[in-house]
Design a protein around this motif. Structure first.
Motif, PDB file in Angstrom:
ATOM      1  N   GLN A   1       0.069 -13.668 -10.322  1.00  0.00           N
ATOM      2  CA  GLN A   1       0.709 -13.195 -11.544  1.00  0.00           C
ATOM      3  C   GLN A   1       2.110 -13.756 -11.704  1.00  0.00           C
ATOM      4  O   GLN A   1       2.434 -14.355 -12.712  1.00  0.00           O
ATOM      5  CB  GLN A   1       0.793 -11.673 -11.517  1.00  0.00           C
ATOM      6  CG  GLN A   1      -0.510 -10.970 -11.690  1.00  0.00           C
ATOM      7  CD  GLN A   1      -0.285  -9.470 -11.820  1.00  0.00           C
ATOM      8  OE1 GLN A   1       0.819  -8.985 -11.662  1.00  0.00           O
ATOM      9  NE2 GLN A   1      -1.346  -8.749 -12.092  1.00  0.00           N
ATOM     10  N   SER A  27       3.575 -13.243 -15.805  1.00  0.00           N
ATOM     11  CA  SER A  27       3.617 -12.143 -16.765  1.00  0.00           C
ATOM     12  C   SER A  27       4.813 -11.231 -16.484  1.00  0.00           C
ATOM     13  O   SER A  27       4.665 -10.092 -16.045  1.00  0.00           O
ATOM     14  CB  SER A  27       2.309 -11.348 -16.695  1.00  0.00           C
ATOM     15  OG  SER A  27       1.196 -12.196 -16.931  1.00  0.00           O
ATOM     16  N   SER A  29       7.996  -8.935 -17.279  1.00  0.00           N
ATOM     17  CA  SER A  29       8.620  -8.068 -18.279  1.00  0.00           C
ATOM     18  C   SER A  29      10.138  -8.120 -18.159  1.00  0.00           C
ATOM     19  O   SER A  29      10.831  -8.258 -19.167  1.00  0.00           O
ATOM     20  CB  SER A  29       8.142  -6.624 -18.099  1.00  0.00           C
ATOM     21  OG  SER A  29       6.759  -6.520 -18.372  1.00  0.00           O
ATOM     22  N   SER A 100       9.575  -6.714 -12.822  1.00  0.00           N
ATOM     23  CA  SER A 100       8.558  -5.804 -13.350  1.00  0.00           C
ATOM     24  C   SER A 100       7.620  -6.596 -14.258  1.00  0.00           C
ATOM     25  O   SER A 100       8.049  -7.507 -14.968  1.00  0.00           O
ATOM     26  CB  SER A 100       9.204  -4.650 -14.127  1.00  0.00           C
ATOM     27  OG  SER A 100       9.917  -5.149 -15.241  1.00  0.00           O
ATOM     28  N   THR A 101       6.353  -6.251 -14.204  1.00  0.00           N
ATOM     29  CA  THR A 101       5.366  -6.887 -15.072  1.00  0.00           C
ATOM     30  C   THR A 101       4.693  -5.832 -15.915  1.00  0.00           C
ATOM     31  O   THR A 101       4.909  -4.637 -15.730  1.00  0.00           O
ATOM     32  CB  THR A 101       4.312  -7.647 -14.256  1.00  0.00           C
ATOM     33  OG1 THR A 101       3.536  -6.685 -13.515  1.00  0.00           O
ATOM     34  CG2 THR A 101       4.959  -8.625 -13.282  1.00  0.00           C
ATOM     35  N   ALA A 102       3.851  -6.270 -16.825  1.00  0.00           N
ATOM     36  CA  ALA A 102       3.170  -5.336 -17.706  1.00  0.00           C
ATOM     37  C   ALA A 102       2.191  -4.452 -16.936  1.00  0.00           C
ATOM     38  O   ALA A 102       1.885  -3.338 -17.354  1.00  0.00           O
ATOM     39  CB  ALA A 102       2.456  -6.094 -18.806  1.00  0.00           C
ATOM     40  N   SER A 103       1.694  -4.954 -15.809  1.00  0.00           N
ATOM     41  CA  SER A 103       0.648  -4.239 -15.085  1.00  0.00           C
ATOM     42  C   SER A 103       1.129  -3.563 -13.816  1.00  0.00           C
ATOM     43  O   SER A 103       0.345  -2.869 -13.156  1.00  0.00           O
ATOM     44  CB  SER A 103      -0.489  -5.203 -14.737  1.00  0.00           C
ATOM     45  OG  SER A 103       0.000  -6.263 -13.927  1.00  0.00           O
ATOM     46  N   SER A 104       2.395  -3.739 -13.448  1.00  0.00           N
ATOM     47  CA  SER A 104       2.866  -3.137 -12.202  1.00  0.00           C
ATOM     48  C   SER A 104       4.318  -2.727 -12.346  1.00  0.00           C
ATOM     49  O   SER A 104       5.015  -3.127 -13.273  1.00  0.00           O
ATOM     50  CB  SER A 104       2.706  -4.111 -11.043  1.00  0.00           C
ATOM     51  OG  SER A 104       3.567  -5.209 -11.214  1.00  0.00           O
ATOM     52  N   THR A 107       8.432  -5.050  -8.209  1.00  0.00           N
ATOM     53  CA  THR A 107       7.917  -5.749  -7.033  1.00  0.00           C
ATOM     54  C   THR A 107       8.927  -6.810  -6.618  1.00  0.00           C
ATOM     55  O   THR A 107       9.507  -7.472  -7.471  1.00  0.00           O
ATOM     56  CB  THR A 107       6.563  -6.413  -7.336  1.00  0.00           C
ATOM     57  OG1 THR A 107       5.642  -5.419  -7.795  1.00  0.00           O
ATOM     58  CG2 THR A 107       5.999  -7.089  -6.101  1.00  0.00           C
TER      59      THR A 107
END
Length: 120
Positions: A1, A27, A29, A100-104, A107
């Motif tokens: 990702q 991806s 954010s 930060s991503t759209a799905s998590s 990290t």
């Protein structure tokens, strides 16, 4: 990702300069804090420089006045300008970023590292 890719390492003579880049892709954010670390052979990894999401910078004492960390949020890229390089700066330099991503959630990602060798 998400990937972090460092570039700009190489061989330089003492007193020379190099500029490292750390580009984040995927991806994404938002990118929060980012940092440069280095690990020399036989030594533990150390934090070289750190920059927060708002641009506050901190440096290891060994690189103050010689290295400058910066970031271009529009390009999702962080830089490390290294001047007055010395043989003791020889190491593998790696970057990390809290992303930060759209799905998590948040990290901490790491790049693969780039070799910097300072030698005459």
């Amino acid at each position: 990702q998400v990937q972090l890719v460092e570039s700009g390492g190489g061989l330089v003579q003492p007193g020379g300069s190099l500029k490292l880049s750390c580009a984040a892709s995927g991806s994404i954010s938002h990118i929060y804090a980012m940092g440069w670390h280095r690990q020399a052979p036989g030594k533990q990894r150390e934090l070289v420089a750190h920059i927060t999401g708002s641009g506050v910078m901190t440096y290891a004492d060994s690189v103050k006045e010689r290295f400058t960390i910066s970031r271009d949020n529009a390009k999702n890229t962080m830089y490390l300008q290294m001047n007055s390089l010395q043989p003791e700066d020889t190491a593998v330099y790696s970057c990390n970023a809290v992303i930060s991503t759209a799905s998590s959630g948040l990290t901490n990602y790491w790049g693969q590292g780039t070799q910097v060798t300072v030698s005459s």
